[in-house]
Design a protein around this motif. Structure first.
Motif, short mmCIF file in Angstrom:
data_model
loop_
_atom_site.label_atom_id
_atom_site.label_comp_id
_atom_site.label_asym_id
_atom_site.label_seq_id
_atom_site.Cartn_x
_atom_site.Cartn_y
_atom_site.Cartn_z
N ASP A 95 -23.65 -80.34 25.14
CA ASP A 95 -23.42 -78.91 24.98
C ASP A 95 -21.93 -78.60 25.09
O ASP A 95 -21.19 -79.32 25.77
CB ASP A 95 -24.17 -78.11 26.06
CG ASP A 95 -25.66 -78.06 25.79
OD1 ASP A 95 -26.08 -78.56 24.73
OD2 ASP A 95 -26.40 -77.51 26.63
N ASP A 97 -20.60 -76.06 26.59
CA ASP A 97 -20.21 -75.21 27.72
C ASP A 97 -19.89 -75.98 29.00
O ASP A 97 -19.77 -75.39 30.07
CB ASP A 97 -21.30 -74.18 27.99
CG ASP A 97 -22.63 -74.84 28.28
OD1 ASP A 97 -22.70 -76.07 28.28
OD2 ASP A 97 -23.62 -74.11 28.51
N GLN A 99 -21.74 -77.78 30.77
CA GLN A 99 -22.83 -77.92 31.75
C GLN A 99 -23.22 -79.39 31.88
O GLN A 99 -23.74 -79.82 32.90
CB GLN A 99 -24.03 -77.08 31.32
CG GLN A 99 -23.84 -75.61 31.59
CD GLN A 99 -25.16 -74.87 31.59
OE1 GLN A 99 -25.70 -74.56 30.53
NE2 GLN A 99 -25.68 -74.59 32.76
N ARG A 199 -26.26 -80.82 36.81
CA ARG A 199 -25.98 -79.78 35.82
C ARG A 199 -24.95 -78.82 36.40
O ARG A 199 -25.14 -78.29 37.49
CB ARG A 199 -27.29 -79.05 35.54
CG ARG A 199 -27.20 -78.00 34.48
CD ARG A 199 -27.76 -78.52 33.20
NE ARG A 199 -28.11 -77.45 32.30
CZ ARG A 199 -27.80 -77.47 31.01
NH1 ARG A 199 -27.14 -78.47 30.49
NH2 ARG A 199 -28.19 -76.49 30.23
N ARG A 202 -21.98 -73.05 33.54
CA ARG A 202 -21.31 -72.80 32.25
C ARG A 202 -19.84 -72.50 32.52
O ARG A 202 -19.53 -71.64 33.35
CB ARG A 202 -22.00 -71.62 31.57
CG ARG A 202 -21.48 -71.31 30.21
CD ARG A 202 -22.31 -70.22 29.57
NE ARG A 202 -23.00 -70.73 28.39
CZ ARG A 202 -22.41 -70.96 27.23
NH1 ARG A 202 -21.12 -70.75 27.10
NH2 ARG A 202 -23.10 -71.41 26.21
#
Ligand code: UDP
Ligand code: MG
Length: 333
Positions: A95, A97, A99, A199, A202
């Motif tokens: 991703d 962002d 994360q 995780r 963001r």
């Protein structure tokens, strides 16, 4: 040209806020690998300056490549575009962002090579940075999907994963219309390993997965991998039929006793209930027919409008408007 060992596919939808932080973290992580790599930034029809920023960063970071879709086609379609354009022997999807920590890519590649597996899943061992709503809905999603697809689906494995060229070629050859890779990849049965990661939050900007897109992904997942919803229609039908049989017996008994009741309410409710059941079943059937229809139409699920790797170097610089010149529509998948 030196052959590319690793392609990193990054779908981006309105991610201008996160691109500086992404580049600052991704670049050292990849440079440290000591292999030839490319970063395939797939701009999924962003309305902001995502494409422009990627191009301007690409001017000094030559491994950064922009693949631009003509319109917003969704995360999974953007991943498909990236898989089609990636040239590496290994392909990681991540991703935009942050994360998914880019530093984990090194461990994924090492694991794939050391253990000789084709797939390495990044598994979220800690989701404390996600909202409770996201954690609960995600937990329920993985539980249901494991039941539908079978036990092979690793829990908490999203779209942060490493694939070998062989797996990518198999995926590219599939005619699937709405692929859900987190289920499709495990269903292929390639040897796999997992790498845990925490995780993160963001890094900037807002989530691009509103509830509507989450529901669409969940429904695609269920319908792509299981005809169980159709079976539900059968069970509803059987249950309604048994209930009707009982009511018939009841009706005959009441009639033979001569005590025929006015019966409006029971009749009214039975008609309502049965029509609702029928409509639900019709709707479920319609969902599958629509999928068959879309497959038969076989329209591409995305159109690539621009690829900086195949553009002449002059046009890979941002144009006056900041948006790259579109190449001919022949560059469609
Ligand atoms: N994304 C995309 N197209 C979309 C929606 C999302 O390419 O239509 C990308 C987005 O830019 C990000 C990734 O998919 O790189 C995951 O989205 P996000 O981080 O917003 O989802 P969340 O982590 O909130 O589930
Ligand atoms: Mg995210």
């Amino acid at each position: 040209m030196q052959s590319i060992v690793l392609s990193v596919v990054v779908p981006m939808y309105n991610e201008e806020a996160v691109i500086p932080a992404l580049v600052d973290r991704l670049r050292p992580a990849l440079d440290g690998l000591g292999v030839a790599y490319e970063v395939v930034a797939v701009d999924d029809g962003s309305a902001d300056r995502t494409a422009e920023l990627v191009l301007s960063r690409g001017a000094e970071w030559h491994e950064l490549r922009l693949v631009q879709l003509r319109r917003n086609s969704g995360h999974q379609a953007a991943l498909t575009a990236g898989l089609h354009r990636a040239r590496g022997q290994w392909v990681v999807s991540i991703d935009a962002d942050l994360q998914d920590p880019p530093e984990t890519i090194a461990e994924m590649l090492r694991t794939a090579r050391d253990e000789g597996v084709d797939v390495v899943y990044g598994v979220r061992s800690d989701r404390s940075t996600d909202t409770p709503f996201k954690r609960h809905t995600a937990g329920a999603y993985y539980r249901v999907m494991r039941r539908l697809v079978g036990g092979d689906v690793p829990a908490q494995a999203g779209d942060f994963r490493l694939l070998s060229r062989e797996v990518v070629d198999v995926l590219k050859a599939l005619p699937e219309r709405a692929p859900v890779y987190r289920l499709l990849v495990p269903s292929l049965g390639f040897a796999s390993a997992t790498v845990p990661y925490a995780r993160e939050k963001r890094a900037a900007g807002e989530t691009k997965y509103p509830l509507r897109k989450m529901v669409a992904l969940a429904w695609d997942s269920a319908a792509n991998f299981s005809a169980a919803p159709l079976r539900l229609a059968t069970w509803l039908g059987v249950t309604a039929f048994l209930a009707c049989l009982a009511l018939m017996v009841f009706g005959v008994i009441v009639w033979s006793n001569g005590t025929v009741i006015p019966g409006w309410t029971s009749l009214f409710l039975a008609v309502l209930l049965l029509s609702a059941v029928q409509l639900i079943c019709l709707g479920l059937l319609g969902e599958y027919v629509a999928r068959i229809y879309r497959t038969v139409q076989s329209r591409p699920t995305f159109h690539i409008g621009f690829d900086s790797a195949s553009a002449p170097s002059a046009s890979s610089a941002p144009s006056a408007s900041g948006i790259p010149q579109q190449r001919s529509p022949a560059a469609v998948r």
